[in-house]
Design an enzyme around this catalytic site. Structure first.
Site, PDB file in Angstrom:
ATOM      1  N   GLU A  45       0.839  -1.198   0.000  1.00 53.83           N
ATOM      2  CA  GLU A  45       0.000   0.000   0.000  1.00 53.83           C
ATOM      3  C   GLU A  45       0.876   1.251   0.000  1.00 53.83           C
ATOM      4  OE1 GLU A  45      -3.878   1.633   2.557  1.00 53.83           O
ATOM      5  OE2 GLU A  45      -2.591   0.075   3.385  1.00 53.83           O
ATOM      6  N   LYS A 114      -9.241   3.217  -2.653  1.00 53.26           N
ATOM      7  CA  LYS A 114      -9.589   2.407  -1.492  1.00 53.26           C
ATOM      8  C   LYS A 114     -11.004   2.730  -1.027  1.00 53.26           C
ATOM      9  CE  LYS A 114      -7.424   0.983   2.899  1.00 53.26           C
ATOM     10  NZ  LYS A 114      -6.276   1.245   3.810  1.00 53.26           N
ATOM     11  N   CYS A 175      -5.685  -3.492   2.106  1.00 50.45           N
ATOM     12  CA  CYS A 175      -5.473  -3.561   3.555  1.00 50.45           C
ATOM     13  C   CYS A 175      -6.764  -3.606   4.375  1.00 50.45           C
ATOM     14  CB  CYS A 175      -4.591  -2.396   4.011  1.00 50.45           C
ATOM     15  SG  CYS A 175      -3.793  -2.681   5.612  1.00 50.45           S
ATOM     16  N   PRO A 357      21.986   3.387  28.929  1.00 48.36           N
ATOM     17  CA  PRO A 357      22.293   3.389  30.355  1.00 48.36           C
ATOM     18  C   PRO A 357      21.914   2.021  30.935  1.00 48.36           C
ATOM     19  CG  PRO A 357      21.008   5.324  29.726  1.00 48.36           C
ATOM     20  CD  PRO A 357      20.918   4.341  28.599  1.00 48.36           C
ATOM     21  N   LEU A 358      22.886   1.184  31.205  1.00 48.02           N
ATOM     22  CA  LEU A 358      22.662  -0.206  31.603  1.00 48.02           C
ATOM     23  C   LEU A 358      22.652  -0.294  33.123  1.00 48.02           C
ATOM     24  CD1 LEU A 358      22.304  -3.001  30.281  1.00 48.02           C
ATOM     25  CD2 LEU A 358      24.776  -3.288  30.440  1.00 48.02           C
ATOM     26  N   SER A 359      21.480  -0.565  33.693  1.00 50.57           N
ATOM     27  CA  SER A 359      21.314  -0.483  35.137  1.00 50.57           C
ATOM     28  C   SER A 359      21.570  -1.780  35.878  1.00 50.57           C
ATOM     29  CB  SER A 359      19.884  -0.028  35.455  1.00 50.57           C
ATOM     30  OG  SER A 359      18.961  -1.055  35.113  1.00 50.57           O
ATOM     31  N   GLY A 361      19.163  -4.037  35.622  1.00 50.03           N
ATOM     32  CA  GLY A 361      17.789  -4.531  35.704  1.00 50.03           C
ATOM     33  C   GLY A 361      17.342  -5.130  34.383  1.00 50.03           C
ATOM     34  N   ASP A 363      14.895  -4.387  32.322  1.00 49.67           N
ATOM     35  CA  ASP A 363      14.461  -3.525  31.215  1.00 49.67           C
ATOM     36  C   ASP A 363      15.637  -3.086  30.337  1.00 49.67           C
ATOM     37  OD1 ASP A 363      11.779  -3.652  31.879  1.00 49.67           O
ATOM     38  OD2 ASP A 363      11.918  -1.978  33.277  1.00 49.67           O
TER      39      ASP A 363
END
Length: 711
Positions: A45, A114, A175, A357-359, A361, A363
């Site tokens: 589309e 459409k 679609c 920023p790797l904590s 945790g 996430d």
């Protein structure tokens, strides 16, 4: 053996407003279809413009440039000998329409607008276009001069018609029309259309493909026919990832299927089909009776046959037969969809890589693992000989070394991903610091371990210097307001630090030409829903691949990736208690996300689905959960949980107006910017009529139980 023909559908990685790039991919798909013997090619589309142009569809430039691209296709004689079903916007009688343009040998056969527009959730088609609300009606379309001089006529038909070739009949569906109760394929099939084309701009959401597939199969299961489904694939400039999966279906059975997640810019799916099988399938008397009363379509006669012979046996032509549907598990969808979206965003934004920023945790761990999954996909594409990916890797990751090529995903990840652990002496545990370090080592990211105590103390002491007041954490006797303010200082310093590092790390690493990294966010959909995040903290980033994925699904993904990606370190993230680590750790206190929120992540997921997907307000949600949770909680406990959720949802709704653009994955996403349009200033829910009605209902239930003596 009946009358055989080869048909082609495709997935294209189009990019909104990338005129020359889109044209190149369209032409390549047509050439590939022809090389495989196809006489009909169907594209996605709005493939000329890219589906996600949004308000650019209100600009006349878009329509001018679309016709310029159309002219390039019409003039190209190498594209002759195949019917081309092409998607582009068109202005007709001062109205804008989302159209299919059917082309053969440099001539326009039909412009088909459409009929039914997508106008809910992520879609706003009626903001830009109007539907063609005249089924089976056609009229004259006056071509622009630049097109008329190429095709040699002044007008072509526009409207809801079908194409009648020498050997079959073709009808278009676009679609949303597949998803409507009165889908056009029903009347077209009854009127003798044997081949249906569906050109889509359908986005990925977890577990959504099953719904799409069932509708496509049903389209021909009752009425027979050959159904060609085309779709866009990739990130075309917005939150959505279009997940391809081009297919050919014959009489309710899949005979060819393309990839759902791929780094290919052009993927063509062809199938050899037998039109006589459709005719045999339609011999039911009931269908014949209904066909006599079905609406009649005007047929555009075309002196062209899709079949290459009159039924002569050709040993080199193999008829496609039914095959099993390939569907990814939700864990795989998470691993592949956001990863492919990240790659498209990286290569098209011309950024130099990512910073997370790797904590320690789950996430931020999930975000980092998705970047690693992206690197794995890139390596697979390189091994398969994908020249586009090879060129992009050389530009983004070679750092000027002409002969450099990654040997492992970790080696590529080291060039593309920087992870930074920003700890605090009294708040951060050694366990989270170690987990972050070990994950970085496992995936190969360039890792930095640092503390932000000095920046935190400097910011905190500004208040003391100005007012003489020194705030304290709750565990040291401070108020809730002091406790929250001190947590927010840390969170916001991490955001500022992340952007500072993202701008400078390429220089630090002596990357030729410098460059800047994209900061990735790591707030999940449930935290956004509850508002359990600091506004303008690390939830503020350039893009967020997990912003619309639930904590429940993220855990499933990490569990899956532990074995699939051979990353045993991920199990430690699953076993850890979710914590923001924004309060001091003492001998008898460690901050816990679920304790802070007053509800579990699983419960948040349920609240989210009931609020958005089931469309329930506070009272309706309470009534539903009275039944669903009857074995877990008392009516008063259910009421308390529902009221707590809606209270925090309401007071934190304003945060969603500034949230980082996130990959769309869950259909209960609270994304305020486009998907979930609601107020961000609510009246106090604890004073609301709905809460009073919940309380009254609880009292009724409790009094009834007292009277009957029931538990």
């Amino acid at each position: 053996m009946g009358r055989l023909m080869t048909v082609a559908t495709c997935s294209l990685n189009q990019w909104a407003l990338d005129w020359e790039g889109n044209l190149k991919r369209i032409k390549e798909s047509i050439v590939l279809a022809k090389e495989q013997g196809a006489t009909l090619r169907v594209g996605p589309e709005l493939e000329v413009t890219g589906y996600g142009c949004l308000d650019h569809f209100l600009e006349n430039d878009v329509y001018l440039h679309s016709f310029q691209m159309l002219r390039a296709i019409l003039e190209d004689r190498t594209l002759d000998g195949i019917i081309i079903d092409l998607g582009m916007p068109i202005i007709h009688r001062n109205n804008r329409f989302n159209c299919r343009v059917l082309i053969l040998n440099g001539k326009i056969l039909l412009i088909r607008p459409k009929l039914y527009l997508a106008n809910d959730g992520n879609y706003r088609e009626m903001r830009y276009f109007i539907p063609w609300l005249r089924p089976q009606h056609i009229e004259a379309y006056y071509l622009p001069e630049m097109i008329a001089e190429v095709v040699g006529v002044r007008t072509v038909p526009i409207g809801d018609a079908v194409i009648s070739s020498l050997d079959t009949c073709i009808g278009c569906e676009t679609c949303e029309e597949l998803f409507t109760p009165r889908s056009p394929h029903n009347d077209m099939g009854l009127n003798g259309v044997e081949i249906f084309t569906n050109s889509s701009g359908s986005h990925h959401a977890l577990r959504k493909l099953d719904t799409r597939i069932s509708l496509i199969l049903e389209a021909t299961r009752k009425n027979g026919g050959i159904y060609l489904y085309a779709n866009q694939q990739g990130c075309d400039g917005d939150r959505l990832y279009y997940d391809g999966c081009a297919m050919v279906i014959v009489n309710g059975e899949i005979v060819a299927q393309g990839s759902q997640f791929s780094l290919n810019d052009v993927e063509v799916v062809t199938a050899v089909v037998d039109i006589e099988e459709v005719r045999s399938y339609r011999f039911a008397p009931a269908r014949g009776l209904q066909s006599l009363t079905s609406p009649a379509y005007e047929r555009i006669e075309v002196d062209f046959a899709l079949s290459s012979s009159k039924g002569d046996f050709d040993p080199d032509v193999v008829l496609n037969r039914s095959q099993s549907l390939r569907v990814h598990a939700p864990e795989e969808e998470i691993a592949l969809g956001p990863a492919a979206w990240l790659w498209d965003y990286l290569r098209r934004s011309k950024a130099s890589g990512f910073l997370i920023p790797l904590s320690g945790g789950i996430d931020s761990c999930s975000t980092a693992t998705l970047v690693f999954s992206m690197c794995r996909m890139v390596m697979d594409a390189l091994k398969s000989g994908n020249e586009v990916v090879k060129t992009d890797v050389a530009r983004v990751a070679s750092w000027g070394q002409e002969d450099w090529s990654p040997k492992t995903p970790q080696e590529l990840c080291n060039r593309l991903l920087v992870t930074v652990y920003m700890g605090m002496a009294t708040q951060s545990s050694q366990e989270t610091r170690d987990r972050a370090q070990h994950l970085a080592e496992a995936i190969g990211s360039y890792h930095i371990d640092m503390n932000i105590d000095d920046a935190y103390k400097a910011e905190r002491d500004l208040l003391t210097q100005a007012t003489g007041f020194t705030p304290k954490f709750k565990v040291y006797g401070g108020s809730n307001a002091e406790n929250l303010a001190l947590q927010n200082i840390q969170a916001r310093i991490r955001m500022v630090t992340a952007y500072y590092y993202a701008q400078m790390i390429c220089t630090v690493r002596e990357r030729p030409g410098g460059g800047s990294l994209l900061v990735l966010g790591s707030g999940n959909v449930d935290e956004c829903l509850r508002g359990y995040l600091t506004k303008y903290d690390c939830s503020s980033a350039d893009i967020n691949p997990i912003g619309s994925i639930s904590k429940v699904d993220l855990k499933r993904f990490i569990h899956w990736a532990t074995a699939k990606f051979d990353l045993p370190i991920l199990q430690e993230f699953l076993d850890a208690t979710p914590t923001a680590e924004l309060e001091p750790i003492t001998s008898d206190y460690v901050q816990s996300d679920e304790a802070d929120m007053g509800m579990t992540y699983h419960e948040l997921s349920i609240f989210g689905r009931l609020r958005k997907e089931r469309k329930l307000g506070p009272y309706g949600m309470f009534e539903r959960l009275l039944h669903d949770w009857r074995d877990q909680y008392t009516p008063r406990e259910v009421a308390d949980k529902v009221k707590r959720f809606h209270h925090f949802y309401a007071i934190n709704r304003h945060k969603m107006t500034t949230m980082t653009p996130a990959y769309h994955a869950e259909e209960y996403s609270p994304d305020d910017n486009r998907f979930d349009l609601r107020p961000f200033l609510y009246p106090p829910f604890f004073e609301s009529w709905s809460f009073k009605k919940i309380d009254e209902r609880v009292e009724q239930i409790e009094k009834k139980k007292e009277k009957t003596g029931s538990k």
